[in-house]
Enzyme design. Structure first.
Site, PDB file in Angstrom:
ATOM      1  N   GLU A  17      37.767  52.985  26.465  1.00 23.30           N
ATOM      2  CA  GLU A  17      37.108  53.384  25.215  1.00 23.30           C
ATOM      3  C   GLU A  17      35.617  53.060  25.203  1.00 23.30           C
ATOM      4  O   GLU A  17      35.116  52.435  24.274  1.00 23.30           O
ATOM      5  CB  GLU A  17      37.818  52.731  24.014  1.00 23.30           C
ATOM      6  CG  GLU A  17      39.303  53.064  23.984  1.00 23.30           C
ATOM      7  CD  GLU A  17      40.050  52.502  22.765  1.00 23.30           C
ATOM      8  OE1 GLU A  17      41.202  52.885  22.570  1.00 23.30           O
ATOM      9  OE2 GLU A  17      39.458  51.674  22.043  1.00 23.30           O
ATOM     10  N   ASN A  54      39.612  55.162  30.728  1.00 21.15           N
ATOM     11  CA  ASN A  54      40.620  55.590  29.755  1.00 21.15           C
ATOM     12  C   ASN A  54      39.964  55.736  28.388  1.00 21.15           C
ATOM     13  O   ASN A  54      39.107  54.932  28.017  1.00 21.15           O
ATOM     14  CB  ASN A  54      41.713  54.502  29.708  1.00 21.15           C
ATOM     15  CG  ASN A  54      42.944  54.887  28.944  1.00 21.15           C
ATOM     16  OD1 ASN A  54      43.520  55.953  29.183  1.00 21.15           O
ATOM     17  ND2 ASN A  54      43.381  54.027  28.026  1.00 21.15           N
ATOM     18  N   HIS A  70      46.617  59.940  21.540  1.00 19.93           N
ATOM     19  CA  HIS A  70      47.207  59.524  20.252  1.00 19.93           C
ATOM     20  C   HIS A  70      47.012  60.680  19.279  1.00 19.93           C
ATOM     21  O   HIS A  70      45.963  60.804  18.648  1.00 19.93           O
ATOM     22  CB  HIS A  70      46.533  58.247  19.737  1.00 19.93           C
ATOM     23  CG  HIS A  70      46.815  57.052  20.587  1.00 19.93           C
ATOM     24  ND1 HIS A  70      48.062  56.475  20.674  1.00 19.93           N
ATOM     25  CD2 HIS A  70      46.017  56.333  21.420  1.00 19.93           C
ATOM     26  CE1 HIS A  70      48.019  55.444  21.503  1.00 19.93           C
ATOM     27  NE2 HIS A  70      46.795  55.341  21.978  1.00 19.93           N
ATOM     28  N   GLU A 114      48.777  57.291  26.843  1.00 26.02           N
ATOM     29  CA  GLU A 114      49.274  56.592  25.643  1.00 26.02           C
ATOM     30  C   GLU A 114      49.783  57.556  24.582  1.00 26.02           C
ATOM     31  O   GLU A 114      49.610  57.330  23.381  1.00 26.02           O
ATOM     32  CB  GLU A 114      48.139  55.738  25.019  1.00 26.02           C
ATOM     33  CG  GLU A 114      47.491  54.767  25.989  1.00 26.02           C
ATOM     34  CD  GLU A 114      46.415  53.872  25.353  1.00 26.02           C
ATOM     35  OE1 GLU A 114      46.327  53.848  24.100  1.00 26.02           O
ATOM     36  OE2 GLU A 114      45.695  53.220  26.103  1.00 26.02           O
ATOM     37  N   ASP A 158      51.333  59.410  21.676  1.00 21.34           N
ATOM     38  CA  ASP A 158      52.277  59.371  20.566  1.00 21.34           C
ATOM     39  C   ASP A 158      51.819  60.446  19.570  1.00 21.34           C
ATOM     40  O   ASP A 158      50.689  60.920  19.643  1.00 21.34           O
ATOM     41  CB  ASP A 158      52.442  57.977  19.924  1.00 21.34           C
ATOM     42  CG  ASP A 158      51.153  57.311  19.532  1.00 21.34           C
ATOM     43  OD1 ASP A 158      51.154  56.071  19.373  1.00 21.34           O
ATOM     44  OD2 ASP A 158      50.132  58.008  19.374  1.00 21.34           O
TER      45      ASP A 158
HETATM   46  C1  XIL Z   1      47.321  48.852  20.559  1.00 24.40           C
HETATM   47  C2  XIL Z   1      48.701  48.220  20.549  1.00 24.40           C
HETATM   48  O1  XIL Z   1      49.666  49.227  20.519  1.00 24.40           O
HETATM   49  C3  XIL Z   1      48.860  47.325  19.356  1.00 24.40           C
HETATM   50  O2  XIL Z   1      50.085  46.594  19.427  1.00 24.40           O
HETATM   51  C4  XIL Z   1      47.697  46.347  19.260  1.00 24.40           C
HETATM   52  O3  XIL Z   1      47.809  45.585  18.075  1.00 24.40           O
HETATM   53  C5  XIL Z   1      46.402  47.079  19.293  1.00 24.40           C
HETATM   54  O4  XIL Z   1      46.334  47.888  20.454  1.00 24.40           O
HETATM   55  N1  XIL Z   1      44.256  52.349  22.588  1.00 24.40           N
HETATM   56  C6  XIL Z   1      44.624  51.476  23.570  1.00 24.40           C
HETATM   57  C7  XIL Z   1      45.747  50.566  23.360  1.00 24.40           C
HETATM   58  O5  XIL Z   1      44.040  51.534  24.665  1.00 24.40           O
HETATM   59  O6  XIL Z   1      45.601  49.349  24.023  1.00 24.40           O
HETATM   60  C8  XIL Z   1      45.986  50.303  21.903  1.00 24.40           C
HETATM   61  O7  XIL Z   1      47.169  49.539  21.778  1.00 24.40           O
HETATM   62  C9  XIL Z   1      46.108  51.604  21.164  1.00 24.40           C
HETATM   63  C10 XIL Z   1      44.840  52.400  21.282  1.00 24.40           C
END
Ligand code: XIL
Length: 563
Positions: free
Chosen positions: A167, A208, A244, A273, A275
């Site tokens: 990020e 990422n 996401h 990641e 969802d």
């Molecule tokens: C999130 C986790 O899912 C949570 O449990 C935590 O509190 C915060 O981080 N981007 C990422 C992940 O790269 O590491 C994040 O994960 C979600 C967004």
């Protein structure tokens, strides 16, 4: 690491067992033959040469059997949701804690899963002690952290890749003004990759980010950075697209095109990641939209050779970061909070199993059943078989009773015949059959057969029969009268009374009915002169029975049917 041998966190490969396990790993990670339609996700993914992964949290991993079982069975790739982040692995400077990270890696090793290390350099979940350091100290803290964390798993066969930086962009494509950037300038990114390469020359090193799935200012900035870093021989091997997604914001329909432009830079790409959240409450139409998003993400990865696989950010709505992070949103994963598979699971499954198009063609209509061996409680039906051409194959037949409203199912058969049991005596049945294929498609109903069960102890039909013992002696008795009454509302034209003789009893005479005996079952039919009964009208017949000397039983229990 991608290459050769070993296994346990922090240890080098020494044993044959390690080599044998590596062979097993190869079985799961290399493209395999076509997968069984009902196989777990990982088997379909492996057959397509991809991984299907999930983020795991250490809490439920140690506390919940279902969580562990699904994680082990369905996925061949694991990312630690939090356990490998800086605040978990080095909460205080120089004090490393790998308990959670090792738990995840050991789980993956036991289940032949690859691990993606997440994440080395990020502005979140990084302790205050790091954020407060000056430039020189911060750079060396970063180098030490990377070398300790990556180094611990450098010889571990399960750990194959790392998110080195996470990020680093703002939405407009500028580099994020994090404490990293503000203290070290842009160079921290290249440095982080070089430190990681030094710590494990075989690991695949990734950048990422989120909101980079479509082609936009942020993803284009990432594209330009990756190209420029590679031109400078900075070891960037891979780009992660977090994905996401939320159904109310639309699907990034240029995802595949975007993956392809990164692939053309020579990097591996991966969905890291995914969802797909929704505004609560769930509904079936939101579930359908969500399932389509999951399907489209999988299909985009399948369509791009350089896409290594897809990691879902958890798998059960019971443990998801979404409700805690996005107010009023949730239900983002492929299992519900009770570990039941959602439509999105099926969508992921079917997308990975895309080699077999789904079967929507029902089998042909079965022939009209023929009834035989009809008794008071059972009947055999046989019909000519159906065929199925849709691909899933004929699975069997459902047998229904026609009732006008919802027809109840009387039974199922895998062949073109069934023995129905538990039927009511003296009852007319209209029964038809539908064929079923492996995908659950049902054929049109066959024509119905009509049959009537005989008397046999159940509730009776349009007439009743009651018998009275008139007289009895040691080895015989007389039943007189057996009163037959029309219990219906219209006239009957003939009646049949059925009863069962106790063992050893036999009929020695009868009057006002014609009796036939089969085994212990006696059928008494009306004569020409007493078969016609108007509603509520009665008539009677009688019979005499012999029985073993000393036996005191008599016939009881008569059923009546018409005719
Ligand atoms: C999130 C986790 O899912 C949570 O449990 C935590 O509190 C915060 O981080 N981007 C990422 C992940 O790269 O590491 C994040 O994960 C979600 C967004």
């Amino acid at each position: 690491m991608l290459s050769s041998t070993p296994i346990r966190p922090g240890s080098r490969p020494r044993t044959l067992a390690a080599a044998a396990l590596l062979g097993l790993l190869a079985v799961f990670f290399l493209p395999a033959g076509p997968a069984d339609a009902s196989a777990p996700l990982r088997q379909h993914a492996a057959a397509r040469g991809k991984f299907i992964g999930t983020a795991l949290a250490t809490g439920p991993l140690s506390n919940e059997t279902q969580y562990r079982n699904i994680a082990a069975t369905e996925f061949n790739q694991i990312t630690a949701e939090n356990a490998m982040k800086w605040d978990a692995t080095e909460p205080n400077q120089g004090q490393f804690n790998f308990s959670g990270a090792d738990t995840i890696v050991n789980f993956a090793t036991q289940n032949n899963q690859q691990v993606h290390g997440h994440t080395l350099v990020w502005h979140n979940q990084t302790p205050g002690w790091v954020q407060g350091l000056g430039a020189t100290a911060m750079r060396s803290a970063m180098q030490n952290h990377i070398s300790q964390v990556v180094g611990r798993y450098a010889n571990n066969a399960a750990v194959v890749s790392w998110d080195v930086v996470n990020e680093v962009f703002e939405e407009n494509g500028n580099l994020r003004s994090s404490f990293w950037y503000n203290t070290l300038g842009q160079s921290y990114i290249a440095d982080a990759f070089r430190y990681a390469r030094a710590a494990d020359p075989d690991a695949r090193l990734c950048i990422n980010d989120y909101n980079v799935e479509g082609i936009n200012a942020k993803s284009t900035a990432m594209y330009n950075l990756v190209r420029s870093l590679r031109e400078q021989n900075v070891p960037v091997d891979c780009v992660g697209f977090q994905s996401h997604l939320a159904i109310q914001y639309g699907f990034p329909s240029d995802l595949r095109q975007n993956l392809e432009r990164f692939a053309a830079l020579g990097v591996q790409v991966r969905i890291t990641e995914v969802d797909v959240r929704m505004q609560m409450p769930r509904s079936s139409s939101k579930d359908t939209t969500q399932a389509n998003y999951y399907r489209d993400v999988i299909q985009a990865c399948l369509a791009v050779n350089a896409c290594a696989g897809v990691t879902i950010w958890g798998f059960t709505d019971r443990h998801s970061w979404v409700p805690d992070t996005f107010s009023g949103e949730g239900a983002a994963l492929i299992y519900d909070e009770n570990y039941q598979q959602k439509p999105s699971y099926t969508a992921v499954h079917n997308a990975l199993d895309g080699g077999t198009p789904s079967d929507t063609t029902p089998p042909t209509t079965p022939g009209t059943p023929a009834a035989s061996n009809v008794t008071g409680s059972s009947a055999t039906l046989t019909w000519s078989a159906s065929t199925d051409s849709g691909g899933s194959g004929l699975a069997g037949y459902n047998v229904y009773r026609e009732q006008g409203t919802t027809d109840p199912q009387l039974g199922q058969s895998s062949t073109n015949s069934i023995n129905l049991t538990g039927l009511s005596a003296n009852t007319q049945y209209q029964v038809y059959v539908r064929a079923r294929d492996g995908a659950g498609n049902l054929s049109s109903p066959s024509s119905a057969v009509t049959f009537t069960t005989t008397g046999g102890g159940g509730p009776s039909g349009p007439c009743t029969a009651t018998g009275t013992v008139q007289t009895q002696w040691g080895n015989g008795y007389v039943i007189q009268p057996v009163t037959v009454t029309n219990s219906g509302s219209s006239a009957i034209n003939g009646w049949t009374v059925t009863f069962t003789l106790p063992a050893g009893h036999s009929v020695t005479g009868s009057w006002n009915a014609t009796l036939t005996t089969s085994g212990q079952t006696v059928t008494a039919k009306s004569m020409g002169y007493n078969g016609n009964l108007g509603p509520s009208a009665s008539t009677s017949f009688g019979f005499q029975v012999s029985r073993p000397n000393g036996n005191t039983q008599t016939v009881s229990g008569y059923t009546c049917a018409s005719p």
